[in-house]
Design an enzyme around this catalytic site. Structure first.
Site, short mmCIF file in Angstrom:
data_model
loop_
_atom_site.label_atom_id
_atom_site.label_comp_id
_atom_site.label_asym_id
_atom_site.label_seq_id
_atom_site.Cartn_x
_atom_site.Cartn_y
_atom_site.Cartn_z
N LYS A 37 18.01 56.46 1.39
CA LYS A 37 19.39 56.97 1.30
C LYS A 37 19.84 57.47 2.68
CE LYS A 37 17.58 61.48 0.10
NZ LYS A 37 17.17 62.40 -0.96
N ARG A 135 19.96 70.78 -10.02
CA ARG A 135 20.84 69.76 -9.45
C ARG A 135 21.02 68.72 -10.53
NH1 ARG A 135 19.11 67.00 -3.71
NH2 ARG A 135 18.03 65.57 -5.08
N TYR A 266 33.90 75.10 27.96
CA TYR A 266 34.89 75.88 27.21
C TYR A 266 34.47 77.34 27.05
CZ TYR A 266 37.20 71.56 25.69
OH TYR A 266 37.87 70.36 25.65
N MET A 314 33.00 67.87 22.65
CA MET A 314 33.04 66.76 21.68
C MET A 314 32.28 65.54 22.20
SD MET A 314 36.28 64.95 19.81
CE MET A 314 36.94 66.45 19.13
C1 LIG Z 1 15.77 62.66 -0.96
C2 LIG Z 1 14.97 62.53 -2.17
C3 LIG Z 1 13.58 62.33 -2.10
C4 LIG Z 1 12.81 62.35 -0.79
O1 LIG Z 1 12.68 63.66 -0.28
P1 LIG Z 1 11.89 63.95 1.09
O2 LIG Z 1 11.85 65.42 1.19
O3 LIG Z 1 12.74 63.35 2.17
O4 LIG Z 1 10.58 63.30 1.01
C5 LIG Z 1 12.91 62.09 -3.29
N1 LIG Z 1 13.56 62.08 -4.46
C6 LIG Z 1 14.90 62.28 -4.58
C7 LIG Z 1 15.55 62.25 -5.91
C8 LIG Z 1 15.64 62.53 -3.43
O5 LIG Z 1 16.94 62.75 -3.53
#
Ligand SMILES: *Cc1c(COP(=O)(O)O)cnc(C)c1O
Length: 374
Positions: A37, A135, A266, A314
């Site tokens: 991801k 979550r 700045y 920037m």
């Molecule tokens: C991002 C994620 C992981 C991986 O987590 P790491 O700490 O990067 O190893 C595993 N499972 C889910 C559902 C995630 O969102």
């Protein structure tokens, strides 16, 4: 398009090395799903997934369905899990692109079932349970019902149950044991003896809590060469030896000699304490380089560390090269990575800017041109 002076270089050999290092920490028979991801945490999803596939990885995890589609369009094979899911009008992609849905409530289940019926195709779903992350996921008490509901739809079948650990980056954490217990009980309660797989471990789970390795593990950050517990993780004994895969480099744009008492950048938050030689670097927060590194970050020039003076702008920042001999315009600047005997890691940048390596990698990786070492 002329290329930028600022380049992210991703060493795919390091990614493969890290994959093998994590594989060696995983118990025999446990599958490894690579989290790609966030454009592979800034490293480039397609390139990283291909390298991992070549190393033997057959399971991949993305957040959104569009990412899964992109991987398929790049001809990636293997299973692709969509962890966060999507709105209803996109459900057809699960079927047309052979993606694995993660379901966390009855609404998603119904929509998926409807689409499965419309298309006339069976699909295996993974059920996500919230065991303490608070979550995404159904409550443990709702899992059995949801699991039974999957069976009510002839086109759907349960393929797995999963959860996510909130505190596995801590070397010792009672919460992790608690989440694991809840998860094991939930799986036992929901399952009807069919061979579905369960999975909960992220990188922290694999490295810090081997008991969390069940049928599959889902490491992310470790594949990119970083430990979930930051710089401290790297120096723990008997760890998998992980190699950071990302380097970020630029070059010196201008050099100026300024008198003592000169305000820099700045707000003049830095005033020179001596006659000073500054190098101007074409890197700023627009490139994902944290503004919080103002007056505290360091870069590597000529194999030595040069301190950032004044605020990061920037597109530009200034570093002190007074004590570094023979710097010229066009010389290489390493903002993250190794130059000579010196190294700056994403953990170093994260510690100075009040965040974690994950964010540093995503921000730098996803805001710069990337090139690859195969
Ligand atoms: C991002 C994620 C992981 C991986 O987590 P790491 O700490 O990067 O190893 C595993 N499972 C889910 C559902 C995630 O969102």
């Amino acid at each position: 398009m002329p290329s930028s002076r600022n380049q992210v270089i991703v060493d795919l050999r390091a990614v493969s090395h890290n994959y093998n290092a994590m594989e060696s920490k995983v118990k025999a028979g446990v599958k490894l799903l690579a989290m790609v991801k966030g454009d592979a945490y800034g490293h480039g999803m397609v390139e990283v997934a291909r390298a991992l596939y070549a190393s033997g990885c057959r399971y991949f995890g993305v957040a959104e369905i569009g990412e899964g589609v992109k991987l398929r369009q790049a001809s990636l094979r293997g299973k692709i899990f969509v962890m966060v899911g999507t709105s209803s009008d996109n459900y057809s992609h699960y079927f047309t692109h052979g993606l694995t849905p993660v379901i966390y409530g009855p609404e998603g289940l119904e929509l998926l079932a409807k689409e499965a019926q419309r298309i006339g195709q069976k699909i295996g779903v993974h059920l996500k349970v919230d065991t303490g992350m608070c979550r995404l996921g159904c409550k443990p008490g709702e899992a059995k019902d949801l699991y039974l509901k999957i069976h009510e739809h002839p086109q759907l079948y349960p393929a797995g149950i999963m959860s996510h650990l909130p505190c596995s980056d801590e070397y010792e954490s009672a919460q992790t044991h608690e989440s694991l217990e809840i998860f094991i009980q939930t799986v036992k309660g929901a399952q009807d003896g069919h061979g579905i797989i369960s999975h909960i471990a992220n990188s922290g789970g694999v490295l810090n809590f081997p008991r969390t390795q069940i049928d599959m593990v889902r490491p992310g950050i470790s594949l990119y060469g970083y430990y979930p517990d930051g710089g401290a993780g790297r120096i723990r004994e008997k760890r998998a030896q992980l190699l950071p895969a990302m380097t970020y480099r630029s070059e010196v744009l201008q050099i100026k000699n300024v008198a003592i008492g000169t305000g820099v950048s700045y707000g003049h938050t830095y005033v020179t304490k001596r006659q000073t030689r500054l190098a101007v670097i074409p890197v700023g927060y627009e490139d994902g380089y944290p503004r919080n590194l103002s007056n505290c970050g360091e870069v590597l020039i000529g194999g030595q560390r040069a301190k950032i003076r004044g605020r990061v702008c920037m597109n530009l920042c200034m570093v002190d090269i007074t004590d570094i001999g023979n710097v010229e315009v066009g010389d290489e600047v390493v903002l993250m990575g190794t130059q000579g005997s010196q190294t700056i890691t994403a953990d170093d940048i994260a510690a100075l800017s009040g965040t974690i390596s994950y964010e540093v990698l995503c921000m730098i990786g996803n805001n710069n041109e990337r090139s690859y070492i195969q």
